[in-house]
Design an enzyme around this catalytic site. Structure first.
Site, PDB file in Angstrom:
ATOM      1  N   ARG A   1       0.824  -1.212   0.000  1.00  0.00           N
ATOM      2  CA  ARG A   1       0.000   0.000   0.000  1.00  0.00           C
ATOM      3  C   ARG A   1       0.849   1.249   0.000  1.00  0.00           C
ATOM      4  O   ARG A   1       1.916   1.278   0.627  1.00  0.00           O
ATOM      5  CB  ARG A   1      -0.852   0.024   1.266  1.00  0.00           C
TER       6      ARG A   1
ATOM      7  N   ASP B   1       5.347  -2.691  11.577  1.00  0.00           N
ATOM      8  CA  ASP B   1       3.898  -2.446  11.649  1.00  0.00           C
ATOM      9  C   ASP B   1       3.359  -2.384  13.079  1.00  0.00           C
ATOM     10  O   ASP B   1       2.424  -1.646  13.377  1.00  0.00           O
ATOM     11  CB  ASP B   1       3.105  -3.471  10.803  1.00  0.00           C
TER      12      ASP B   1
ATOM     13  N   SER C   1       7.355  -4.832   7.443  1.00  0.00           N
ATOM     14  CA  SER C   1       6.961  -5.694   8.558  1.00  0.00           C
ATOM     15  C   SER C   1       7.695  -7.030   8.577  1.00  0.00           C
ATOM     16  O   SER C   1       7.102  -8.107   8.416  1.00  0.00           O
ATOM     17  CB  SER C   1       5.445  -5.902   8.513  1.00  0.00           C
TER      18      SER C   1
HETATM   19  C1  BGC Z   1       7.443 -10.120  11.232  1.00  0.00           C
HETATM   20  C2  BGC Z   1       7.201  -8.882  12.079  1.00  0.00           C
HETATM   21  C3  BGC Z   1       5.836  -8.292  11.790  1.00  0.00           C
HETATM   22  C4  BGC Z   1       4.761  -9.376  11.916  1.00  0.00           C
HETATM   23  C5  BGC Z   1       3.376  -8.852  11.611  1.00  0.00           C
HETATM   24  C6  BGC Z   1       6.264 -11.080  11.357  1.00  0.00           C
HETATM   25  O1  BGC Z   1       6.418 -12.136  10.467  1.00  0.00           O
HETATM   26  O2  BGC Z   1       8.630 -10.753  11.627  1.00  0.00           O
HETATM   27  O3  BGC Z   1       8.198  -7.920  11.859  1.00  0.00           O
HETATM   28  O4  BGC Z   1       5.605  -7.254  12.700  1.00  0.00           O
HETATM   29  O5  BGC Z   1       5.043 -10.427  11.028  1.00  0.00           O
HETATM   30  O6  BGC Z   1       3.285  -8.324  10.342  1.00  0.00           O
END
Ligand code: BGC
Length: 452
Positions: free
Chosen positions: A79, A197, A143
């Site tokens: 996004r 995130d 993320s």
């Molecule tokens: C990642 C995190 C992320 C989470 C939610 C996980 O797989 O390692 O960094 O915050 O997913 O998106």
């Protein structure tokens, strides 16, 4: 065994599954202790399955102002968003576009992935006629586990959630993004902040709910962050003018858990074997597959109707978590919606007991997920406030929390087992758009501190 009968072996097998996936409050209390021990190790800089990564930002004060761009990479879609902050605690989304990530975008080379991102930004700039003479500060929600070295710099530790782009692990993802922006001739965008995130979620929610002190994602993946006193971050070697900082826990990597045969089988099928093991027991990307593995095992054992036609579900990932939602949602006496659903997949004339068994399996797997995620939340609350003297709002984003029927109730009932009557001090609330608004607020904080 006939297609339409359920015999004692089926009931026995369901009982076996119930026990296998059950986590007693005793198990969960041990889990809290293990989480605390990993958190301690992570904060001290020892090797740990909970990384405890400093985010280089604290909570906002509402004075952030201006127009910012935000990117969101880490789930099923990518996004680009434009957010305006009014300096009085209000954030509004001015423009937003979603782009679908194809397998080739996330499993090719790093350059392909970052070129795709830059191309989307270019499209966004054109579509919304952004001012080409103005420099837009951008918050990049990425993320994945990143070892941040600065508010706008950090190296990817390892990919997860099916991403495998080559040449990115160990590299600074902001550098890779800047290189792609250059390749696409985008000169009016400056990456001001690299954001997980969870951190965006906490910051965005804290903007409107001041006792929100934990941010959680329960979606494709799972993770959490909270605000920690600088004094407790003993691995911190820099100078800092702040008292506290948000810590991206990366709890999805936690691995002190009782794994079943199905968990191990699922793990072996993934791109990141032996990594993100808690995530694989909890998050939306994996619950459907865990269910499929159980169904497959039942078919192999010739239990229930699953001995018939599993051809729609032979592939890894073919049984989606959203199917589980649909199945557990059916409260009718005849479980008619489950029947409809099964017909779509080629099963005809299924008896009530078989439908009930399918529903039970989905519930058992979802319940374990909710018990683990809420226990991890309980662990963070107890870490911050061992006697639960204060109120804590947990801001949660993600489709599992929002859409899975009864998931939030299961979390509350587990928290009640942990906290008893003190549960009244804890609220689980939906927190939307951390990766948009939250990232913009963090970009504003970062841009301001650069000017100072
Ligand atoms: C990642 C995190 C992320 C989470 C939610 C996980 O797989 O390692 O960094 O915050 O997913 O998106």
């Amino acid at each position: 065994m006939s297609y339409n009968t359920v015999d004692i072996a089926d009931t026995a097998f369901i009982n076996y599954l119930t026990k296998l996936f059950n986590l007693s409050i005793g198990d969960l209390r041990c889990m809290v202790k293990e989480i605390h021990s990993e958190m301690q190790k992570g904060l001290s800089g020892y090797s740990s399955s909970i990384k405890m990564i400093p985010s280089f930002v604290g909570l906002p004060d509402g004075s952030e102002e201006g127009s910012f761009l935000a990117l969101d990479l880490g789930g099923t879609n990518f996004r680009v968003v434009e957010v305006v902050l009014d300096g009085k605690g209000k954030a509004s989304t001015e423009a937003s576009s979603k782009y679908t990530l194809k397998k080739k975008d996330i499993q090719g080379t790093g350059a392909q992935l970052f070129d795709f991102i830059a191309e989307c930004i270019k499209e966004f700039i054109n579509e919304y006629s952004l001012d080409l003479h103005k420099t837009y500060e951008l918050g990049f929600t990425f993320s994945f586990p990143v070892e941040q070295t600065n508010v706008a710099a950090g190296a990817l530790i390892s990919w997860c959630k099916g991403f495998t782009s080559t040449g990115v692990e160990g590299e600074d993802v902001v550098v890779l993004l800047n290189e792609a922006l250059k390749r696409k001739d985008i000169n009016n965008v400056k990456v001001a902040a690299l954001v997980n995130d969870t951190v965006g979620t906490l910051v965005a929610k804290n903007y409107s709910v001041s006792d929100c002190d934990i941010g959680v994602i329960l979606g494709t993946g799972t993770n959490a962050c909270y605000c920690e006193k600088m004094l407790n971050i003993t691995k911190w070697r820099g100078i800092s003018h702040r008292d506290s900082m948000i810590i991206n826990m990366e709890w999805g990597i936690f691995d002190k858990l009782p794994f079943t045969y199905y968990d191990r089988t699922l793990d072996k099928q993934t791109e990141n074997v032996q990594d993100h093991l808690m995530e694989k027991m909890v998050s939306g990307m994996y619950l459907g597959e865990l269910t499929r593995l159980v169904l497959k095992d039942m078919a192999n054992r010739e239990i229930c109707f699953f001995d018939r036609d599993l051809s729609h579900f032979t592939r890894n990932g073919s049984f989606k978590t959203e199917y589980m939602s649909r199945i557990v949602e059916d409260e009718s006496d005849t479980l008619s919606d489950i029947e409809e659903f099964m017909k779509e997949f080629g099963f005809i004339s299924i008896n009530l007991e078989s439908k009930q068994i399918l529903k039970d399996i989905c519930s058992i797997i979802a319940k374990r997920s909710a018990r683990i995620s809420s226990t991890a939340i309980a662990a963070v609350i107890l870490w911050k406030d061992p006697e639960l003297k204060e109120t804590h709002t947990v801001g949660i984003d993600g489709s599992l929390f929002e859409k899975f029927p009864g998931y939030c109730d299961m979390m509350y009932s587990t928290l009640k087992e942990h906290f008893g009557s003190k549960i009244k001090n804890v609220k689980l609330e939906t927190a939307k758009d951390g990766s948009g608004k939250g990232a913009a607020i963090i970009a504003a904080i970062a841009a301001k501190s650069e000017q100072e």
